[in-house]
Scaffold this motif. Structure first.
Motif, PDB file in Angstrom:
ATOM      1  N   PRO A 182       7.485  -9.373  -1.461  1.00 47.10           N
ATOM      2  CA  PRO A 182       7.003  -8.204  -2.208  1.00 47.10           C
ATOM      3  C   PRO A 182       7.297  -6.927  -1.423  1.00 47.10           C
ATOM      4  O   PRO A 182       7.402  -6.944  -0.196  1.00 47.10           O
ATOM      5  N   MET A 183       7.434  -5.815  -2.124  1.00 43.92           N
ATOM      6  CA  MET A 183       7.759  -4.534  -1.502  1.00 43.92           C
ATOM      7  C   MET A 183       6.625  -3.541  -1.741  1.00 43.92           C
ATOM      8  O   MET A 183       6.014  -3.509  -2.827  1.00 43.92           O
ATOM      9  N   THR A 184       6.321  -2.737  -0.734  1.00 39.59           N
ATOM     10  CA  THR A 184       5.375  -1.636  -0.875  1.00 39.59           C
ATOM     11  C   THR A 184       6.078  -0.337  -0.535  1.00 39.59           C
ATOM     12  O   THR A 184       7.026  -0.318   0.269  1.00 39.59           O
ATOM     13  N   VAL A 185       5.628   0.773  -1.137  1.00 40.08           N
ATOM     14  CA  VAL A 185       6.272   2.065  -0.942  1.00 40.08           C
ATOM     15  C   VAL A 185       5.219   3.100  -0.555  1.00 40.08           C
ATOM     16  O   VAL A 185       4.077   3.058  -1.007  1.00 40.08           O
ATOM     17  N   LYS A 186       5.623   4.036   0.293  1.00 40.61           N
ATOM     18  CA  LYS A 186       4.724   5.119   0.699  1.00 40.61           C
ATOM     19  C   LYS A 186       4.435   5.999  -0.505  1.00 40.61           C
ATOM     20  O   LYS A 186       5.347   6.465  -1.187  1.00 40.61           O
TER      21      LYS A 186
END
Length: 374
Positions: A182-186
């Motif tokens: 999974p990816m998280t973004v600022k």
């Protein structure tokens, strides 16, 4: 007679394996030669700069006469233009205008990075469906490094991500399982989870030592669950606990990214012939399913390029993208040059900007796939 045919076929298969291993070994040797040539080129460049700096020479003459020490400094201009290797200048490979424009208005790397970061944040706000992106490539092509680089660029803080294990030599794939990241973004002062998963699987090598073509298609159809241990030579069967009988749209793959190592363009091609056959076969199956495909061309920075902020002005990068395009029969616009974090200890704004543009492009293709399916 039947036994004789069986022996002959067994001998032929064994010989074919040996030939494949030799081809792989040759590619590794070619890469090592190329790396050494790059080191030599860098040393030559350093010598050139040193010569250019030595534009004066101090000649000290010590003259002793009548008990008096006379120290005379004679300054003489000294240029080494005749000793400079023609064409060694980095600018000789740069176009005056970019061969590809990745942002029509941004005038700086920071502006471009911030623009694509905002675009990706917007996706997290308005995209409901899960987007699954499968990375396919030969062992050591840079799949896992791309995952680490994406996480680093998207988060915009903290150390360089090492969530995915990276191959450090040899030909066997580090990744053994089907693994979704999974990816998280600022987003402002915090971070927001993206509806995006980058999916890594065992590296392609051949049907006996790498992931099966049949398994790749089954993954794309959503039948194989996360963390399945891929068995070379034995595709998954419907009795396996990791087999999903009735996959939904969120279980399927929405974009497949073929990962190619730019250094391997020397010789017979970017990948082994067996791997190319798998690529082609998978591409045909994906075409029937309307799943978009892209090429990620990694390790561009190892082509002798010293200024990665100018890769879209560099003739060598354009040529590599053209060759990758022709190799797999993709439009040149579907080839994305990529510079991954490898041995870095601090983040690099240029690498982040290039990565954010590439992941934004990949996400856009996956969104189209979901929209078309609905």
């Amino acid at each position: 007679m039947g036994n004789l045919q069986s022996v002959d076929k067994g001998s032929f298969d064994k010989l074919q394996d040996e030939v494949d291993q030799m081809n792989w070994g040759m590619q590794m040797i070619q890469k090592e030669i190329h790396d050494n040539e790059q080191i030599i080129a860098e040393k030559d460049e350093a010598i050139k700069k040193l010569r250019e700096q030595m534009n004066t020479r101090v000649v000290v003459a010590v003259l002793v006469g009548g008990g008096t020490l006379l120290l005379a400094y004679l300054i003489k201009k000294k240029f080494f233009t005749s000793e400079v290797v023609k064409g060694s200048d980095e600018n000789s490979s740069l176009y005056p205008e970019p061969w590809r424009t990745i942002h029509p208005r941004a005038t700086s790397i920071s502006q471009m990075k911030d623009f694509y970061l905002r675009q990706i944040v917007d996706i997290s706000h308005f995209q409901d469906a899960q987007l699954n992106i499968l990375l396919l490539g030969q062992a050591g092509s840079g799949k896992s490094s791309f995952i680490n680089t994406c996480r680093t660029a998207l988060r915009q803080e903290g150390p360089i991500s090492q969530i995915a294990a990276v191959l450090k030599g040899g030909s066997e794939s580090v990744t053994k399982n089907l693994k979704a990241y999974p990816m998280t973004v600022k987003d402002g002062d915090g971070h927001k989870e993206l509806p995006v998963r980058l999916i890594d699987c065992r590296g392609l090598l051949d049907e006996k030592r790498g992931v099966q073509t049949e398994d790749i298609i089954t993954i794309c159809d959503g039948h194989i669950k996360n963390n399945y241990l891929i068995q070379p030579g034995n595709p998954i069967n419907s009795d396996d606990p990791h087999f999903r009988v009735s996959p939904g749209e969120m279980d399927k793959i929405h974009c497949v990214v073929y990962v190619l190592d730019a250094q391997n363009r020397m010789g017979n091609g970017f990948v082994l012939e067996n791997v190319k056959k798998q690529f082609v076969k998978v591409r045909e199956e994906l075409g029937l399913r309307n799943i978009p495909r892209l090429i990620l061309l990694t390790k561009i920075d190892r082509l002798g390029i010293k200024h990665i902020e100018k890769i879209f002005y560099d003739e060598r990068v354009e040529k590599s993208c053209d060759e990758a395009s022709s190799f797999l029969g993709f439009p040149q616009g579907d080839v994305l040059p990529q510079v991954n974090y490898c041995n870095d200890v601090i983040r690099n704004e240029v690498k982040d900007s290039i990565t954010l543009f590439n992941i934004w492009t990949i996400i856009g293709k996956a969104k189209e796939c979901v929209q078309n399916a609905s």
